[in-house]
Structure formats: C-alpha cells, structure tokens
Enzyme design. Structure first.
Site, PDB file in Angstrom:
ATOM      1  CB  VAL A 335     -22.607   7.332  25.685  1.00 23.35           C
ATOM      2  CG1 VAL A 335     -21.460   7.784  24.815  1.00 23.35           C
ATOM      3  CG2 VAL A 335     -22.786   8.292  26.852  1.00 23.35           C
ATOM      4  CG  ASP A 336     -27.193   2.337  26.808  1.00 24.29           C
ATOM      5  OD1 ASP A 336     -28.105   2.943  27.389  1.00 24.29           O
ATOM      6  OD2 ASP A 336     -27.015   1.116  26.894  1.00 24.29           O
ATOM      7  CE  LYS A 337     -27.708   3.749  34.056  1.00 24.22           C
ATOM      8  NZ  LYS A 337     -27.145   2.499  34.647  1.00 24.22           N
ATOM      9  CB  THR A 340     -21.755   2.641  27.106  1.00 25.79           C
ATOM     10  OG1 THR A 340     -22.447   1.790  26.198  1.00 25.79           O
ATOM     11  CG2 THR A 340     -20.838   3.562  26.319  1.00 25.79           C
ATOM     12  CB  VAL A 538     -21.406   4.910  22.024  1.00 24.52           C
ATOM     13  CG1 VAL A 538     -20.593   3.670  22.387  1.00 24.52           C
ATOM     14  CG2 VAL A 538     -20.528   5.948  21.356  1.00 24.52           C
TER      15      VAL A 538
END
Length: 667
Positions: A335-337, A340, A538
């Site tokens: 996941v990107d920070k 997200t 994501v």
C-alpha cells in the site's frame, strides 16, 4: 398481459408442453384407452427365445403421446447438437440426443421422453438461475434514471435523461434519482450512493460536491451542472465493466472447457465399447446420459457470475474471473502511504517557538509569509492555519527561491526568511540556535511529523511541523487483511523513514519501505514476487503506476467518477472505504472455495452414477434425474455468494481483541 408473450418466448414452454404430453400418456395408459396393452414403455420389438426379433408390436395411443413428448423436448436439443457438430464441437446436447434417439429406436419411449424432458427442465432452471446470479447487474441497470428535470428557457422541463446536455443545470429534488454525473452549483442535500460505492449511509452534498448518476436524493434540493451524461457517467462505466467481467473466464473455467471437449467424446467411446462388449444397447445409451458433464460445465461460470455480482453490489469492481481467482491467492498487500493509509490532507500540527522575544503567532506569520509564493504541497496547511488565526500574508510575496531537498529562501518585507531543514541553515551559515532547532525538528520527526525550521535574518525563531492524519479505519484494514489470509502488509512510500515508521506503528503494518522513487516501488513489488508472494498493490495510479502494473492485482481506491481507474484497475474500490479491500479478498476466497466445491460435487455425482450403472439399478431416466439434480445443487451452492452476509474477516479470532481507533494519528 405483457408477461405472457415473454413467457411464451422464454425457456419454460417446451418443458411444460412435454410434461403435459407425458401426463396425458400416463393417464391414457392408466385408463386403458386406445389399446389392450397398457404397460409403461411398449417396445417396437419383443424377445423371442434367445434373440430379439422385430414383431411390429402394438403401438398404443399412450405411446404416441410419450413419443410426442420426447420430440417436443428433444427437438431443440438435437438442433443444438447438430449446430455444434457443424463447428466441430461435441457437447452435452449430442450425448442426450443420441441417447434419446436410441431409446426411441428400441421402443423405449418413456426413457426417451424422461431424458429429454428432464434435460429441458434443467436447461430452463439453469437459465433462470443464471439470470438470478446476474441480479446485481440487473439492479445496476434498474437504477439508471429515465428522466431529468433541467432548467431551459427560464423554466423547468422534464426530459429523457439521455437528452441532457453537457454543462446544463439539472434539478435534483427529494426522492429523485440523479440523472447525470455533475457538480453541485447550488443547494444542499443528502444522496444515497449505495448503487455506486456500496455504502448505504447518505452522503451530504453542498456547493462544489461531486454527484453521480443513479444515486438517490434522501433530502434537500440540489442544482447540478452536468459533467457526464449517457455512456460517460460513472454508473454506465460500472455496468459495462460488470457485464464484461461476468463474461470473462477464469483460468479454472478455461481448463474445464478444455477438459469437457475431451471428456464428452471419451464418454461416447466408452458407451460404444460397453455396448459392443456387452451387447446391451440400453447400457450404452444409459452411459451416454449418465456421463453428461453438465454440472462440471456450469460449476465455474455460475460461481464467477455470482461472486462478481455480489462484489459489484458492494461497490467492488473486479475485472473478470481470472482476477477474481488471482485475488483469492493474494498473500501480500503493498500500500502507498499518502492518500491510502493517510487522509492525504496535511495539517499544521505544531508551532515551536525558539526565540523568547516572539509569540507563537509571530513565528506562524513569518512561516506563512515565506511560504506564500511556494508551490510545495506542505505550504498550503501553513497558509490555511495562518489565515484562520488572522496572521495570513498580505499582498504579493517577494522572491522565493526553492533549495531542492532543503527548503525555500524568501524575501519578506526586505528581510531574508529561511524555512527548511538543518542542512539549509548550514548552507546559509546560521549557527545560532541551530543545535536546539535540529533537536526540536528531530523530536517532531520521531512523532511522524514533517518539521521545518524557520529563520529570519540569520536568527532561528522556531520550528513548524506538518502532518497527514492516519485514516481511522487503517488499523482495522490491516487486521482484517491478516484475518483474510494475507501474510504480509507492506508500506511503500516516498516519505521519510521516521514518518513512515510512525504510520506503520499506528496501523500495524508488517514491513516498511521509505524514501522510495517510483522505480524503487517497482523493485519492491518484484522482490516480493520473487519470494513467492501473490501481490496486490494499492495506490493512486500516478507515482505508483509502475508498481501497479507489475503487481499481480492492481487496486484503485475511491474510483467513483474516475473513468481511468474503473477501466484499468484489476480491482476498483468505488468508495473511499479501506475496509472494502479485505472484504473483496475475502469474497474472492469464498468464490474460489465454491468453485472447488462445485467441481467436487459434479465429479462425485458422475462417478457414483457410472458405478450405479455397471452395478445395476440406475436407469436412463433415474440417471438424468440425478444428473439434473446435481446441476441444481451446483447452482444453489453458487447462489450462496449472492447473500449479503456480514464480512467474516470482521470478526476477531478467539482470544484476540482489537481496540477501535478513536482518534486519527498525526503522521
């Protein structure tokens, strides 16, 4: 009255008519009308000693009705078999046709009628149930609005929704469907967006808010400027995507199709050999019926259609059966920070005063004045806070010189203002209070905040810190992913290590990779794949594009209204709800589980029936009845996916309690 023509042209008239003819045949035989011989299943021949010889035995009126029933039910089956043979496909219809014709040739009219009648009923039930599994698509089509109220020629006009023009003002009143995608230009209201995002709680809309076609007003009055009409609306794109996805084949389905192409001819060869070896024509014909792979053929597509339909109804768009199947194997999620795990809206969290002669507002005023001409994303929260506290910059800012990787240098009212990190102070030879400022900046960074030291005319006056907010549902998302069978949740971010670790600690992330460029994120994904993981990525599709393309499954969040996300992502989460991700993975796992169960049911049924035929006791009609029953069991099993059950991943494991996050964590 309109329902009758639809019914006549549907799948039920043939089995109904065939069933009526069978009932009449039995009634005639029971009453003894039309012939002295009223036994069920009269033959063209009778046994004469050790040899079967043609006698031209009595053909009763009951036989005629039974034969008619077989012809009525079997005609369409035979036509399909011939059409398939023309294109060199040997299918189930051919097996049933050969068995029925063979039964008629040997005078076993009851078996011929029973086989074709039961097969026709099975086909009708199968078609009806498949239509039911596509109910999510039908519901989406049903929510498409038919009409719109627009402002034309100074008044309100009701017109077909397809005739609304781009940029036209559409009025949305309480209880009405929104006919277009657009932006609210006046008014307030609440819209039920369940048809788009899967969320049933109405969303408040005010001036500037985005609205989607197919959503329903639950109160208020809105004036909407149309930005998407007809096929360009989010709803139309969703319908198109779901339609394509439900028709797309999974790898398992493609394998089953190849298997059936070999399996069906093998059954015919087996029946031929069995008939030649035993001399029992009835046995050979029964094997043809028993060996029908109907349940196997339908077992996969019905589960895929139901699974994708259920997901779409919940605001989760899955591109097709292949991606649904792959999603069930996901073992790691990257996941990107920003945007997200966090809200993607930085806020000013701290103003630390290092000059005793100044107040907090003065430090904030100098920082805002310096940032007034900056294009950096972190300038906005400083300016917004300064405006809110009445110390915002006035007039046109002076010169602003960005120093890459360090900060900015600005001229404010003839004074030199620096705002950035310790290396920026060192570059400009500021030693006074530099150590104290560096320590304050380090303390703030350890809390996951982005610190910026402020200096005016070679004098350090303070430190301001900006932080994004961790989403409230981010920790629960990570926990649910683990419960859904995901072994590792990895953060890939371009932010600093300290900030990333703060987010990781707040959300329970398993592995953190910080200060990454887009190509570094790509390398991280490929490294996880080399470790044997099936990866879902994501991200926002911009700086994450290479990683999204490389991952086994690319996931777009908040895709409502984004044509690119809906069309390109393997999975598109229409709402901005993080918990939809574990929900989608859990649904994919349940769907694949149903697919496996269905294949097992189909294979076990065929094996048991074949054993029953060779052991004796299983007739052609009984075999077809059990065969069709297995088809219905397979379909009913798949339809369980349509139920709106609570997400199983939401329930904690025994002995484990997850405390809810009450406040967002600044990072």
């Amino acid at each position: 009255m309109k329902k009758l023509p639809r019914w006549i042209h549907g799948n039920w008239p043939v089995p109904v008519l065939s069933g009526v003819l069978i009932a009449i045949s039995f009634a005639i035989q029971w009453l003894g009308a039309g012939a002295a011989d009223i036994s069920v299943g009269p033959r063209w021949w009778v046994d004469a000693g050790d040899h079967a010889t043609h006698t031209g035995g009595a053909f009763t009126l009951g036989d005629a009705f039974m034969l008619a029933a077989a012809v009525v039910a079997g005609y369409g089956i035979a036509v399909k078999a011939v059409r398939a043979l023309i294109v060199r496909v040997i299918g189930i219809d051919l097996l049933v046709s050969v068995a029925a014709i063979g039964a008629i040739v040997i005078g076993n009219f009851w078996e011929a009628a029973a086989v074709t009648f039961l097969f026709a009923i099975g086909h009708a039930l199968e078609a009806a149930t498949l239509n039911k599994t596509r109910s999510a698509l039908a519901e989406l089509v049903a929510v498409a609005p038919d009409s719109a109220i627009v402002v034309r020629d100074g008044g309100q006009q009701e017109i077909p929704a397809s005739q609304v023009r781009m940029g036209e003002i559409v009025l949305v009143k309480n209880g009405a469907k929104v006919p277009v995608d657009g932006q609210v230009v006046a008014g307030t209201g609440a819209l039920d967006e369940a048809s788009i995002t899967g969320e049933s709680i109405p969303v408040e809309k005010t001036e500037g808010s985005q609205v989607f076609a197919g959503t329903v007003s639950r109160g208020g009055f809105l004036q909407v400027s149309a930005t998407g009409i007809g096929a360009d609306t989010t709803l139309a794109r969703i319908i198109h995507r779901v339609e394509e996805a439900q028709d797309a084949k999974a790898k398992t389905q493609a394998f089953m199709d190849r298997f059936s192409r070999w399996y069906t001819p093998a059954v015919m060869v087996l029946a031929l050999v069995a008939g030649l070896v035993t001399g029992d024509v009835v046995l050979a014909l029964t094997l043809l019926v028993i060996g029908c792979p109907g349940a196997m053929v339908i077992s996969i597509p019905v589960a895929i259609v139901a699974g994708i339909g259920r997901a779409a109804r919940n605001g989760i768009l899955i591109k097709g059966g292949e991606f649904l199947e792959t999603s069930a194997k996901i073992s790691a999620v990257a996941v990107d920070k920003t945007g997200t795990l966090t809200e993607g809206r930085p806020r000013l969290t701290d103003v630390v005063v290092l000059d005793p002669a100044l107040e907090r507002t003065e430090v904030l005023r100098w920082a805002a004045a310096a940032e007034a001409g900056s294009e950096h994303p972190l300038a906005r929260p400083i300016l917004e806070t300064a405006e809110a506290e009445g110390v915002g910059p006035r007039g046109v800012p002076g010169t602003v010189t960005p120093v890459p990787g360090k900060g900015i240098v600005s001229e404010v009212g003839g004074r030199l203002v620096l705002i950035g990190n310790p290396p920026l102070l060192e570059q400009y030879g500021i030693a006074e209070a530099a150590a104290e400022a560096a320590q304050a900046a380090e303390d703030l960074a350890a809390e996951g905040k982005t610190p910026m030291i402020v200096a005016v005319d070679q004098r350090v006056i303070g430190v301001v810190a900006v932080a994004d907010q961790t989403r409230r549902d981010a920790p629960e998302m990570v926990a649910r992913l683990h419960r859904a069978g995901v072994e590792k949740v990895v953060m890939l971010t371009g932010d600093t290590r300290l900030v990333a670790e703060a987010v990781g600690k707040a959300t329970g992330i398993d592995e953190i990779h910080a200060s990454l460029l887009p190509e570094d994120k790509l390398d991280a994904v490929t490294r996880l794949q080399r470790q044997g993981h099936t990866i879902a990525m994501v991200g926002d599709g911009v700086n994450d594009a290479p990683a999204l393309a490389t991952a086994d499954i690319g996931v777009a969040m908040g895709a409502a209204g984004s044509a690119v996300a809906v069309e390109t992502a393997d999975i598109a989460l229409m709402g901005d709800n993080l918990l939809k991700l574990p929900e989608g993975i859990g649904l994919a796992k349940r769907t694949v589980s149903v697919m496996r169960q269905n294949i097992s049911i189909a294979l076990i049924t065929v094996v048991l029936l074949l054993a029953g035929v060779f052991a004796g006791g299983v007739t052609m009609s009984i075999g077809m009845l059990v065969h069709e029953a297995s088809v219905l069991v397979v379909i009913a099993n798949a339809m369980r996916l349509l139920r709106n059950t609570s997400d199983s991943t939401a329930m904690p494991r025994a002995g484990r309690t997850i405390a809810p996050t009450t406040e967002p964590v600044p990072v």
